[in-house]
Design a protein around this motif. Sequence first.
Motif, PDB file in Angstrom:
ATOM      1  N   LEU A 157       0.823  -1.216   0.000  1.00 42.82           N
ATOM      2  CA  LEU A 157       0.000   0.000   0.000  1.00 42.82           C
ATOM      3  C   LEU A 157       0.853   1.261   0.000  1.00 42.82           C
ATOM      4  CD1 LEU A 157      -2.558  -1.079   2.698  1.00 42.82           C
ATOM      5  CD2 LEU A 157      -2.932  -1.014   0.260  1.00 42.82           C
ATOM      6  N   HIS A 158       0.354   2.343  -0.626  1.00 42.22           N
ATOM      7  CA  HIS A 158       1.086   3.614  -0.695  1.00 42.22           C
ATOM      8  C   HIS A 158       0.155   4.793  -0.448  1.00 42.22           C
ATOM      9  CE1 HIS A 158       4.139   1.167  -2.564  1.00 42.22           C
ATOM     10  NE2 HIS A 158       3.248   0.800  -3.455  1.00 42.22           N
ATOM     11  N   VAL A 159       0.727   5.908  -0.044  1.00 41.22           N
ATOM     12  CA  VAL A 159      -0.036   7.124   0.230  1.00 41.22           C
ATOM     13  C   VAL A 159       0.489   8.272  -0.613  1.00 41.22           C
ATOM     14  CG1 VAL A 159      -0.792   8.714   2.026  1.00 41.22           C
ATOM     15  CG2 VAL A 159      -0.216   6.362   2.605  1.00 41.22           C
ATOM     16  N   ALA A 160      -0.379   9.180  -1.059  1.00 41.15           N
ATOM     17  CA  ALA A 160       0.056  10.340  -1.832  1.00 41.15           C
ATOM     18  C   ALA A 160      -0.411  11.608  -1.159  1.00 41.15           C
ATOM     19  CB  ALA A 160      -0.487  10.286  -3.249  1.00 41.15           C
ATOM     20  N   ARG A 220       6.496  10.373   2.650  1.00 40.20           N
ATOM     21  CA  ARG A 220       7.378   9.200   2.638  1.00 40.20           C
ATOM     22  C   ARG A 220       8.811   9.604   2.299  1.00 40.20           C
ATOM     23  NH1 ARG A 220       5.613   3.837   2.164  1.00 40.20           N
ATOM     24  NH2 ARG A 220       7.394   2.439   2.371  1.00 40.20           N
ATOM     25  N   ASP A 221       8.959  10.497   1.319  1.00 43.97           N
ATOM     26  CA  ASP A 221      10.276  11.014   0.936  1.00 43.97           C
ATOM     27  C   ASP A 221      10.064  12.352   0.244  1.00 43.97           C
ATOM     28  OD1 ASP A 221      12.722  11.476  -0.796  1.00 43.97           O
ATOM     29  OD2 ASP A 221      13.320   9.617   0.210  1.00 43.97           O
ATOM     30  N   ALA A 239      -9.893  13.061  11.436  1.00 44.07           N
ATOM     31  CA  ALA A 239      -8.594  13.622  11.056  1.00 44.07           C
ATOM     32  C   ALA A 239      -7.499  12.574  11.224  1.00 44.07           C
ATOM     33  CB  ALA A 239      -8.282  14.845  11.908  1.00 44.07           C
ATOM     34  N   TRP A 240      -6.530  12.596  10.296  1.00 47.74           N
ATOM     35  CA  TRP A 240      -5.374  11.722  10.382  1.00 47.74           C
ATOM     36  C   TRP A 240      -4.180  12.504  10.911  1.00 47.74           C
ATOM     37  CZ3 TRP A 240      -5.418   8.791   5.023  1.00 47.74           C
ATOM     38  CH2 TRP A 240      -6.430   7.823   5.058  1.00 47.74           C
ATOM     39  N   ASP A 241      -3.283  11.810  11.572  1.00 47.92           N
ATOM     40  CA  ASP A 241      -2.069  12.423  12.098  1.00 47.92           C
ATOM     41  C   ASP A 241      -0.932  12.163  11.117  1.00 47.92           C
ATOM     42  OD1 ASP A 241       0.082  13.382  13.451  1.00 47.92           O
ATOM     43  OD2 ASP A 241       0.003  11.908  15.091  1.00 47.92           O
ATOM     44  N   PRO A 242      -0.427  13.184  10.420  1.00 51.46           N
ATOM     45  CA  PRO A 242       0.624  12.955   9.421  1.00 51.46           C
ATOM     46  C   PRO A 242       1.951  12.520  10.033  1.00 51.46           C
ATOM     47  CG  PRO A 242       0.289  15.294   9.751  1.00 51.46           C
ATOM     48  CD  PRO A 242      -0.807  14.605  10.521  1.00 51.46           C
ATOM     49  N   GLN A 292      -2.832  15.917   6.446  1.00 45.03           N
ATOM     50  CA  GLN A 292      -3.243  14.775   7.263  1.00 45.03           C
ATOM     51  C   GLN A 292      -2.641  13.456   6.814  1.00 45.03           C
ATOM     52  OE1 GLN A 292      -7.488  14.499   7.695  1.00 45.03           O
ATOM     53  NE2 GLN A 292      -7.732  16.662   8.207  1.00 45.03           N
ATOM     54  N   TRP A 293      -1.879  13.436   5.718  1.00 43.19           N
ATOM     55  CA  TRP A 293      -1.383  12.159   5.195  1.00 43.19           C
ATOM     56  C   TRP A 293      -0.121  11.709   5.926  1.00 43.19           C
ATOM     57  CZ3 TRP A 293      -4.048   9.267   1.816  1.00 43.19           C
ATOM     58  CH2 TRP A 293      -5.080   9.898   1.113  1.00 43.19           C
ATOM     59  N   PRO A 294      -0.123  10.509   6.543  1.00 42.22           N
ATOM     60  CA  PRO A 294       1.093   9.973   7.171  1.00 42.22           C
ATOM     61  C   PRO A 294       1.998   9.311   6.137  1.00 42.22           C
ATOM     62  CG  PRO A 294      -0.715   8.443   7.460  1.00 42.22           C
ATOM     63  CD  PRO A 294      -1.285   9.625   6.720  1.00 42.22           C
ATOM     64  N   SER A 295       3.177   8.919   6.560  1.00 42.23           N
ATOM     65  CA  SER A 295       4.111   8.289   5.624  1.00 42.23           C
ATOM     66  C   SER A 295       3.673   6.890   5.239  1.00 42.23           C
ATOM     67  CB  SER A 295       5.508   8.233   6.245  1.00 42.23           C
ATOM     68  OG  SER A 295       5.494   7.423   7.410  1.00 42.23           O
ATOM     69  N   HIS A 296       2.896   6.214   6.111  1.00 39.87           N
ATOM     70  CA  HIS A 296       2.382   4.880   5.825  1.00 39.87           C
ATOM     71  C   HIS A 296       0.879   4.888   6.077  1.00 39.87           C
ATOM     72  CE1 HIS A 296       6.653   4.118   6.387  1.00 39.87           C
ATOM     73  NE2 HIS A 296       6.493   2.957   5.769  1.00 39.87           N
ATOM     74  N   LEU A 297       0.105   4.642   5.033  1.00 43.26           N
ATOM     75  CA  LEU A 297      -1.340   4.744   5.138  1.00 43.26           C
ATOM     76  C   LEU A 297      -1.926   3.753   6.134  1.00 43.26           C
ATOM     77  CD1 LEU A 297      -3.874   6.118   4.158  1.00 43.26           C
ATOM     78  CD2 LEU A 297      -4.007   4.483   2.299  1.00 43.26           C
ATOM     79  N   ALA A 298      -1.276   2.606   6.313  1.00 37.69           N
ATOM     80  CA  ALA A 298      -1.785   1.601   7.247  1.00 37.69           C
ATOM     81  C   ALA A 298      -1.858   2.141   8.667  1.00 37.69           C
ATOM     82  CB  ALA A 298      -0.906   0.358   7.209  1.00 37.69           C
ATOM     83  N   ALA A 299      -1.093   3.197   8.975  1.00 41.86           N
ATOM     84  CA  ALA A 299      -1.129   3.788  10.305  1.00 41.86           C
ATOM     85  C   ALA A 299      -2.418   4.548  10.558  1.00 41.86           C
ATOM     86  CB  ALA A 299       0.066   4.729  10.489  1.00 41.86           C
TER      87      ALA A 299
END
Length: 544
Positions: free
Chosen positions: A52-55, A243-244, A163-166, A116-123
């Motif tokens: 899985l990936h996040v953008a 992520r980077d 809300a998500w914690d980035p 709100q996007w974290p480095s790993h969406l599964a989080a």
Amino acid sequence: MAHDAGASSSRPFLTTTASRAGASCRAAKHQSLLSQACPSSRSVGPAALRHLHVAPVRQAHTNAFVPPHVDCAPALGPEGATVPLAPYDAAPLAGSAPAHTTHLVVVPLQPRAPDQWPSHLAAASPLYAELESRCRAGGSLAGCEHDDVATADAGMVDPPLRAWDPTASRFSRAPPRAEQELYQLRLYRAGRIAVLPPLSLDSLDSQPLPQRIEDAFAASRLQTAKQRRDDAADIFVCAHGARDCRCGVAGAEVIESLIGDIVAQREQVRVEGGATKRVRVWAISHVGGHKWAANAIVQPHGDWYGNLRRFDSPLLLRSALAPATSFHDVQDRRERLVHWSRWRGRLGLSDQETYDKRDEWGGGGVQTASFAPRARVAPAPLDSAASQVPAGSAVTPQAAADVESASGSGKDQLQLHFVSWEGESFAVSAVAGETLKDVAKRHGLPSIEATCGGVCECATCHAYIAAPTGAQDATSARDRFALDAAPPDEVLGAAAVPSDAELDMLEYAIGRLGSSRLCCQVPVSAALAKWMQDHGGRIVLPRF
């Protein structure tokens, strides 16, 4: 985030992307793309899923898809304001793409704000975490991978999203069923596009997912060179800044440039008439290979690209407009229009097959990044050279005027010697002051494309200026000439030392060696011609 070439070209870039996000997934053929987290394994079926990936979404106050807490400095050049022209890492591209056969793009219908996007969406996403768990070795979807892309506007979601914690750790997890997440699946495989209806955590097991994927492909249509009205292509650019930062910064630039090129191409088709396929641009999450940012995947062609910069967008768009498969492709456009100097690989190809494909087609014969066929015309005469000197060329307006004078009077005609990688020799006429690129293009020599027009922005006019080794029985150019050593300074005079701009672009040259130069930056001179005549020096054309 997606920009659709089939939609109105007046749609602003920021308003279509600022509040969008999404997901994507690839099916592995033999190995996992998550090599650090999962052991390599054979997939249980052709539609198995894996990672899985996040953008993160582009921020209005920066030119990047990077959350506020991420430092963008590592993604910028020495001046700290722009993306460097040279790659972030000089490692070879070919063979760096995973050998998957199917690409699944998971598009969430409930997007989040960019911060709100974290480095790993599964989080943050229970559904994403569940799919990722099943994709690990021993899971029901072993061998699968997922990526995030953009979709509907956040303002359309009711009720408001949690809300998500980035800054969330990759090891944290959200409570199951904290909200009902909905995802749409877009599927790609060997020239086919299929779409599955939205699924949620509750409906995930209503029917076996691998079977649903196979049924969707069975009902899809293969795209061929015989273009049809519903043909489409999707360009997925990794813009995962959380992520980077290199992906977020360089990816954002490529996306912005691509959208501008799509708008221009669509207007060109409208004015000139004719038909073209729909091309959509998506910001996607981590696809692997941060060091090759910006990375992109063109579907349903299945081609992966890396080290992209904004000036690559015309060639990337050209590859998307080409046929998705070689069926009925009598002109070989499917392969000839691949952006080979940035090519990482293709879905379904092993590493060896990737190398063989690059060696067979990487030299290419395509000269320009044109979007629509045009009538063939005779080459422009040299007497127009003084008024057609491109910016960035090694030829000054005065030198171009000298070329014009010489071509008209018959003076200063010189003979240069080129050798192909296979050993074929070409003795051609040249005029003092023009560039080696001009000479090679005028005489139709192989391997010199100069897709940027000779302004030191593409590295596709790369060649070797080398002395002979003296090997008596050698037949190949590699053995006949000292490609690892630059020629004596007096041979090239003022052009003996490459400029910083040329050195930057040479980083992109495939097979760069000590004698490598860009032909658009080396002017013809009497000293060069004399060195070739007296000492056997040659301009060796590259393999690809």
